[in-house]
Structure formats: structure tokens, C-alpha cells
Design a protein around this motif. Structure first.
Motif, mmCIF file in Angstrom:
data_model
loop_
_atom_site.group_PDB
_atom_site.id
_atom_site.type_symbol
_atom_site.label_atom_id
_atom_site.label_comp_id
_atom_site.label_asym_id
_atom_site.label_seq_id
_atom_site.Cartn_x
_atom_site.Cartn_y
_atom_site.Cartn_z
ATOM 1 N N GLN A 1 0.796 -1.297 -0.076
ATOM 2 C CA GLN A 1 0.045 0.011 0.108
ATOM 3 C C GLN A 1 0.758 1.169 -0.014
ATOM 4 O O GLN A 1 0.744 2.149 -0.828
ATOM 5 N N PRO B 1 -4.929 2.680 0.064
ATOM 6 C CA PRO B 1 -5.436 2.719 1.504
ATOM 7 C C PRO B 1 -6.662 3.437 1.342
ATOM 8 O O PRO B 1 -7.204 4.358 0.850
ATOM 9 N N PHE C 1 -7.741 -2.158 1.942
ATOM 10 C CA PHE C 1 -7.445 -1.433 0.823
ATOM 11 C C PHE C 1 -8.523 -1.326 -0.469
ATOM 12 O O PHE C 1 -9.068 -2.423 -0.759
#
Length: 798
Positions: free
Chosen positions: A498, A592, A610
Motif C-alpha cells: 500500500q 489505502p 485497501f
């Protein structure tokens, strides 16, 4: 940082303004004690700040910046007021205080985004003959921070301190710092807005996010300039896209590179490689690439083959190709010192290797033993290095190259890398390793990319690198390094990917299952499920603790792993479209929750969940023996991908899940493209399903396709489908707009509708009644077939 007393003695600051020179889109401010501040408008949303305490600026050179990063602005106005200068573009204003050159920045609504605390200051480093340059900014109450690349710690950076100094960290721990990559870019988010800061300085850099002092965020470097870009935006996603505009976006990859890759240290013979390939096909486990680690070489000499274990590399690569596999081989920077070895002899004779300050060639120990190392910051060396790939790519037929050990990593020395006195060309800006260290791996992957691209033509290049710097996404994918087969490292893998994605590096993956030690079957399955949503999907292991192929965990494990990989291949059109949006628009592929809705405070500390692409929400299971987990759904409505149950967002829910499935949700209103499972990626597909998830609002979805390789898409040879759903009480309409010159390989598509309480009474195609055979599916879904080029499909219930 220094102690408070030392700081009072050593730190120096700009004093009051002497003059301001306005020149087009920039202003240079001069203080009475010789400090210079250069403020430049790059775009409407981006301003650049350079500081010098030396009375002059160094040549303006950066490896990070894309060639076209200056995109213009509507206007740039400079106004002098009593106590400050104000510099304005349509979207951003900057105030520079006359008394001390401190800066404050405001958005177009006049809200304060960011302001200096101490501002620019410096400390003379007499030992190195340079300045330690520093910048301190006020941390606004409740401010949060994200980005900074591959740091294996909490996604939210607040209350932490980090440094960038590329480091080979075998089996790194959670919170280890520094690691392999050097990406000095972060986001700030608070109640008044959000922004980005890119500190373009390749020396060892440091960042403190309100750790030492709770109301202060600071960054500093052991040399060079405070040279940073301030990026304004209405959302974190806006800022990510503007950062991508600054540092560049990758070209579209070959489609096969988004398939599953199998790697190990090491498949050490042609026989073993072919056994792996046949086993994957025998068990019907989809896969597209097999990797060769250092044992394919002759005594670890780069660009050579171990002819005893690999007697016919060209034939082996062709046989793999005939089975649908691409071959990727490792190349490290260390060149074995052996004057009978042509690469070493030529590099030595042409003076291409790194040297100490007093002249002798640097000699360091890596896998081949004593090695020399090319100076990849020298453009002539990069050109030479690129040419070395001719045999591997053009003659042997390799499809990709894997660069490793390029931090650069050196064995048996406490620093793990080059001495700091090593000299580098730095594209004519001669410097020591203190400045070049953090870009060394990036410049190696740049040279590799150029060579592979040249000799693979007309196919697209594929490169994977371990170390890089901001902007390196233009040349290569990355993986997160030598991780460990533990549940904690599964959590780390999720956070690292992420973080790298929002730091410009979306083409990212991890060593599935862990590089060192050996996973349980459950851990390997859960890791594989997570990797379905990592653009680079590669199993890689050291092999020291047992086999780690998809069939290594018994029949049950094989079936579960196969199911996960099959999902990856079914979603390939969605993955490829996601990469297209990254390549075209700079949108992070892995996002995210704060990048989905930064105005929802619940997203600021969430790090397990996510959003992948525009419409799929993923929440991996990160602990053993779990039959479910809690997950937070952002605002809106979401469908459980597996059960098709509709759930309202804006809250945390508990979702049950077996070991067979990864929790994932689909945004209401989305259209998700899927294809039948293939054993390897084909560049076109004849069958296509469009899964339509009923929503109450108009939502747009995209499906991009091209030839899957080559460059004709740059001349319009692609097919881009834009879908829009238009819901109402009595009808549900989908419109499609197609663009591009590539004809579709699909003759008809299957529309699969989810979330509707009953079958429609009427189906209309392009406003005319349309006779269809509706198939009722499980979970209340239904489907029917339609021509692929439809312009409008309307379902009516009234």
C-alpha cells in the motif's frame, strides 16, 4: 539530531530579507546573511522551494523528475506587502516572511495547509566539508502522514522517525529502518486539507513526523540542498496523481507480467526448471513466468551461463515459451574480477568501474567473490551496460531481467555498502557515494530497462529491481525484499505494498510466503490470496527450509492456492485496466482507505483494508485459524464478492470467511470485467463477463484492452470501453462508449446482474425491445448475452 545545547550553538538560520528578484514564474529571495530561497511555480498546484546557505545554487539536476513535469499554470502573481511577499497561482498561495524567509502555504480557499516552524536552517559539517540542511514545519493539530515508500511500519507515519539510505536487510523485522528503497515523498492530512511534500535530495535523508516534538514535523539531509516540491490538492488521490506527473509514470507492461510468477533461490539446472514448468501445467496452476537466480551463471559471472547445468539455454527458453512461460533471469551489479571474463576486461579497459577518491578501483565482495562495480551514474556506462543484454534478450530469448543486490550491497563489511569516498560521474555532476548511494540501484535498473527494451523490441520490456529512488517507477517494477515466512510479515507485506503504491510504485509485490524460513499451508494460502491484488504476483523463497511451490503443501493446499491464482486470471481485464489508469493518470493501483475517502476520520488509521482499482475493496486475513474478521467499509454501499450480499458502508462489520476465500467487496454501481481461467495470459480473449452490481447512483466503470504487447496502442490501436450505469426506480440502464482503433476479439458478452430482487419484465437494446434468454444464477443473480458493441442496455420492471 543534535542535543538542544549543540543545536543552539551550531544551527544557523536566514535573517531578514535583503532583496527579491522576480523572473517569470520564479522569485529568488536573498537574506542579509547570504541565504537564498528560490520559489518556482511548477503548475497551478505545485510550487518548488530551493534553499542555499552558500550564496549560490548548485546545477539544477535530478534523476527523479520526469521530462515533462512542468505543465504550466494560468498565472503567477507576486505581491509585496508590509511584512511578507505573497506568491499566487489559481490554486495555491505562498507567503514568504521578510524577517526570516519562513513560508506558509494556503489552498485556493485561503485555508492554511502548511507552515514553517523553524523553517530552513543548517549546520556546518566540518568533517565532511558540507552542510547538514534542515527544514522544520509545524504539525497542525490532528495531522496525519502517509507515504515514504517501503517502511515496514504502521501505514500512518505520525509519531515515527525514518531515514532513507538503501540497505540490504536480510530477513528484516517489522519497523526496520532503513530498507532497500529511497522515496522521500510524503502526504500530510488534517482538517483544513491535504498536501504532498517531495524532498528531492539523494543524500542520506531523515524524516521526523512529530516524534521528537509533538507539534513539529521535519526533514533533513547530510548534504546537498533543501529542495522540495509542495503539492496541493483537494484529495490524497489528486496529490498522488500530481506527484506521478512530477516523477513520471511507467509505460504499459506486457500483459503476461500481470500473471503469476514462480521463482526460487535457486532452480539450479535446466532439468529442474523444466520439471517446475511441467508440474505447473500438469496440475493446471496458471502461471506465466519462471525465474533463474544466480546459479544459472558461470561462477556467478553476469551475462554468462553455467554450461554444465544449462547446456542449451536458448533451447530451454524456447521450450518454456512453447508451454506459455516467459523466462526472467537475475543480473547483479557486481562484476567478478577476472580478466579472462569479457565483461570485466571491457569495463576495466574502458574505465567504467567505480573508484576511490585517490584513484584505485573499488573492490568489494559479493556472490562471485571480489568484484568491480559499474558506475551507473555515468551515461556512457549505462549505454555500455544496456548493450550487454543483446545475447540474453535478442539471442537467448529472455523476456525480462531481475536486478538484485543494487543498494549496492557488499558482503563482509559493517556498512553493507560502498565506502563513502567512492567517486561517481552523476551525469557530469561529479560527487562522492554520499550523494550517489540512494540512486545507484535506480540508475542500474534504468540502464537495464533501456537494454531490454531495445533488444526485446517489438515486445515490451519487463524489469524488476530491489533498490531504487523516486522516479524509478519509470523503469521497473519492485518487490519488497528478503522477508520472512511469518504472520507478522504477511501484515508487513500488506502495508508495504500500500505504502509503495501511493509513493509512485504501484507495480509492486512481495516474496509470497516469505523468502526466508518456511510457511505453513495456511500462511502460504492467505499470502497467495493477498497477492491476487498485488500487481506483481511472485512466489520467491530461499529454499533453505523446504520447497515453496504451489503444490508444496499437500493436495488441500494445492487446491486452495490454485483457486486463488485462478481468481487472479479471471480478474485479469480489471488488473490490466487498473494498470492503464496508473500509466495514463498516475492513479495508485493499491489505495489505502484514506485515499478512497480522506474526509472520513475512520480511514486515517485503517491499514488492513485497501481499495484495488476503482471498485474492489480487499481485507486480507492476517492471523492464523481465522474463519472471519472485522473490516471497515467506507461510506456508500458494497456487495460481498462471494455471497453477493449488499452491505451499507460507513461502519465496521464482521465478515465470515473460509480458508478458500479472501474477504472482498465490490462498490455498488460498479461493473467488474472477468474472463474464463487461462493457464497463461493470452493477449486477447474471446469470452467476457461484465458483472453489474446494482446501485442507487450513477457510477462509471472502465475496461481497457490493447494487443498486450508491443507499442501499437500508442498509435490508437487499443479498445477503451467506458460504462455508465443510470439507475431509477423502474429501470436500470447501462451505456457504453467505445474508443480506439483495435477491433474486439469478443463477439458477445455475458452481462451478469447482481443485487436485483426480481427478473426484469423488458430488456431493451439501444432503445429497442430485445429478446433474450435470461439465466437465473445463484444468490439471486441473473445473466444474458448481448453483442459486445452495445451502446445501451435498459432493464425495465414497470
Amino acid at each position: 539530531m543534535q542535543s538542544d545545547m549543540q543545536t543552539l550553538i551550531n544551527e544557523q538560520f536566514p535573517n531578514h530579507l535583503l532583496k527579491a528578484d522576480v523572473n517569470g514564474s520564479s522569485v529568488v529571495f536573498h537574506s542579509h546573511n547570504g541565504v537564498m530561497l528560490w520559489v518556482e511555480a511548477i503548475t497551478n498546484h505545485v510550487m518548488r522551494f530551493r534553499y542555499s546557505a552558500k550564496g549560490y545554487f548548485s546545477p539544477d539536476f535530478s534523476y527523479a523528475m520526469a521530462k515533462d513535469h512542468r505543465s504550466g499554470f494560468a498565472y503567477f502573481k507576486v505581491e509585496e506587502l508590509d511584512s511578507y511577499y505573497e506568491l499566487r497561482t489559481p490554486k495555491l498561495s505562498c507567503r514568504v516572511q521578510k524577517i526570516d524567509l519562513k513560508v506558509s502555504l494556503y489552498n485556493e480557499e485561503g485555508k492554511l495547509l502548511n507552515e514553517d516552524e523553524k523553517g530552513f536552517h543548517w549546520e556546518e559539517d566540518s568533517q565532511r566539508g558540507d552542510n547538514i540542511v534542515k527544514m522544520s514545519k509545524r504539525s497542525i493539530n490532528g495531522e496525519h502522514y502517509f507515504g515514504l515508500g517501503d517502511k515496514p511500519s504502521n501505514l500512518n507515519l505520525r509519531d515515527h522517525r525514518f531515514q532513507n539510505w538503501g540497505t540490504d536487510e536480510y530477513g528484516f523485522a517489522k519497523d526496520a529502518d532503513p530498507l532497500y528503497r529511497n522515496i522521500p515523498f510524503y502526504y500530510g492530512l488534517h482538517k483544513e486539507g491535504c498536501y504532498g511534500v517531495f524532498f528531492d535530495n539523494s543524500y542520506r535523508t531523515f524524516f521526523d513526523f512529530a516524534s521528537e516534538r509533538k507539534n513539529v514535523t521535519s526533514f533533513w539531509a547530510e548534504g546537498g540542498e533543501i529542495n522540495y516540491y509542495f503539492i496541493a490538492g483537494s484529495s490524497l488521490m489528486n496529490i498522488a496523481q500530481r506527484y506521478a506527473r512530477l516523477t513520471g509514470k511507467p509505460e504499459m507492461p506486457p500483459k503476461w507480467s500481470l500473471g503469476y510468477h514462480q521463482c526460487k533461490w535457486s532452480y539450479s539446472s535446466e532439468e529442474e526448471v523444466m520439471e517446475i514448468a511441467h508440474k505447473l501445467r500438469e496440475l493446471k496452476i496458471p502461471a506465466d513466468a519462471i525465474y533463474l537466480d544466480i546459479d544459472y551463471m558461470d561462477g556467478f559471472r553476469c551475462f554468462t551461463w553455467n554450461k554444465e547445468n544449462f547446456p542449451d539455454p536458448k533451447g530451454m527458453v524456447q521450450r518454456l515459451k512453447d508451454m506459455g512461460f516467459k523466462t526472467v533471469a537475475i543480473i547483479d551489479p557486481g562484476i567478478k574480477i577476472d580478466m579472462d571474463y569479457s565483461v570485466c576486461k571491457e569495463g576495466f579497459e574502458k574505465n567504467y568501474f567505480c573508484k576511490h577518491a585517490d584513484g584505485p578501483l573499488y573492490k568489494g565482495k559479493v556472490w562471485p567473490g571480489d568484484c568491480y562495480f559499474p558506475d551507473f551514474t555515468n551515461p556512457e556506462v549505462r549505454e555500455w551496460w544496456s548493450g550487454l543484454f543483446k545475447e540474453l534478450i535478442e539471442d537467448i530469448g529472455l523476456a525480462g531481467v531481475w536486478n538484485d543486490m543494487n543498494e549496492p550491497a557488499i558482503m563482509d563489511v559493517p556498512t553493507k555498502t560502498f565506502p563513502l569516498d567512492i567517486r561517481h560521474n552523476y551525469d557530469g555532476n561529479y560527487c562522492s557515494h554520499r550523494k550517489a548511494h540512494n540512486v545507484y540501484g535506480m540508475q542500474m535498473s534504468r540502464a537495464t530497462y533501456k537494454g531490454v527494451k531495445k533488444f526485446a523490441f517489438p515486445n515490451r520490456p519487463f524489469i524488476i529491481t530491489r533498490s531504487t529512488y523516486a522516479g524509478g517507477q519509470r523503469y521497473s517494477s519492485v518487490w519488497t525484499g528478503d522477508n520472512i515466512a511469518t504472520w507478522e510479515h504477511l501484515w508487513v507485506a500488506n502495508v508495504q505494498c500500500q505504502r509503495l503504491s501511493i509513493s509512485g510504485f504501484s507495480f509492486v509485490g512481495t516474496d509470497i510466503g516469505g523468502f526466508t524460513e518456511h510457511p505453513t499451508m495456511e500462511l502460504y494460502v492467505r499470502w497467495m490470496q493477498l497477492a491476487v491484488f498485488h500487481p506483481l504476483m511472485r512466489t520467491h523463497s530461499s529454499g533453505d527450509h523446504g520447497d515453496q511451490e504451489p503444490w508444496s503443501f499437500g493436495e488441500e493446499g494445492t487446491d486452495l492456492v490454485r483457486k486463488a491464482i485462478e481468481l487472479r486470471y479471471q480478474l485479469l481485464p480489471y488488473h490490466y485496466t487498473n494498470f492503464y489508469q496508473y500509466s495514463r493518470d498516475g492513479k495508485p493501483m493499491i489505495r489505502p482507505l484514506s485515499f478512497y475517502d480522506h474526509q472520513d476520520p475512520q480511514t486515517w488509521y485503517r491499514q488492513d483494508e485497501f481499495v484495488f482499482g476503482d471498485h474492489i475493496l480487499v481485507c486480507p486475513v492476517l492471523e492464523p485459524d481465522r474463519q472471519g474478521r472485522r473490516m471497515y467499509l467506507p461510506k456508500g454501499h458494497w456487495y460481498d464478492f462471494h455471497t453477493k450480499e449488499l452491505v451499507e458502508g460507513g461502519k465496521e462489520i464482521y465478515i465470515e470467511t473460509s480458508l478458500e476465500e479472501i474477504p472482498m467487496m465490490v462498490k455498488a454501481g460498479a461493473i467488474i470485467p472477468m474472463i474464463p481461467v487461462e493457464q497463461h495470459v493470452s493477449n486477447s480473449y474471446s469470452e467476457l463477463e461484465l458483472h453489474v452490481y446494482r446501485g442507487e447512483e450513477s457510477v462509471e466503470s472502465l475496461l481497457y484492452d490493447d494487443a498486450g504487447d508491443g507499442y501499437n496502442h500508442n498509435q490508437g490501436y487499443f479498445l477503451n470501453r467506458n460504462f455508465t450505469v443510470l439507475p431509477s426506480d423502474a429501470k436500470y440502464r447501462i451505456t457504453q462508449h467505445q474508443e480506439g482503433r483495435m477491433p474486439s476479439s469478443v463477439k458477445e458478452v455475458t452481462l451478469v446482474y447482481h443485487g436485483f430482487k426480481s427478473l426484469p419484465k423488458v430488456v431493451e437494446l439501444d432503445s429497442d425491445p430485445f429478446e433474450v434468454t435470461i439465466q437465473e444464477e445463484k444468490n439471486g443473480s441473473f445473466s444474458f448475452k448481448v453483442a459486445e458493441d452495445f451502446k445501451q442496455i435498459t432493464l425495465r420492471w414497470g
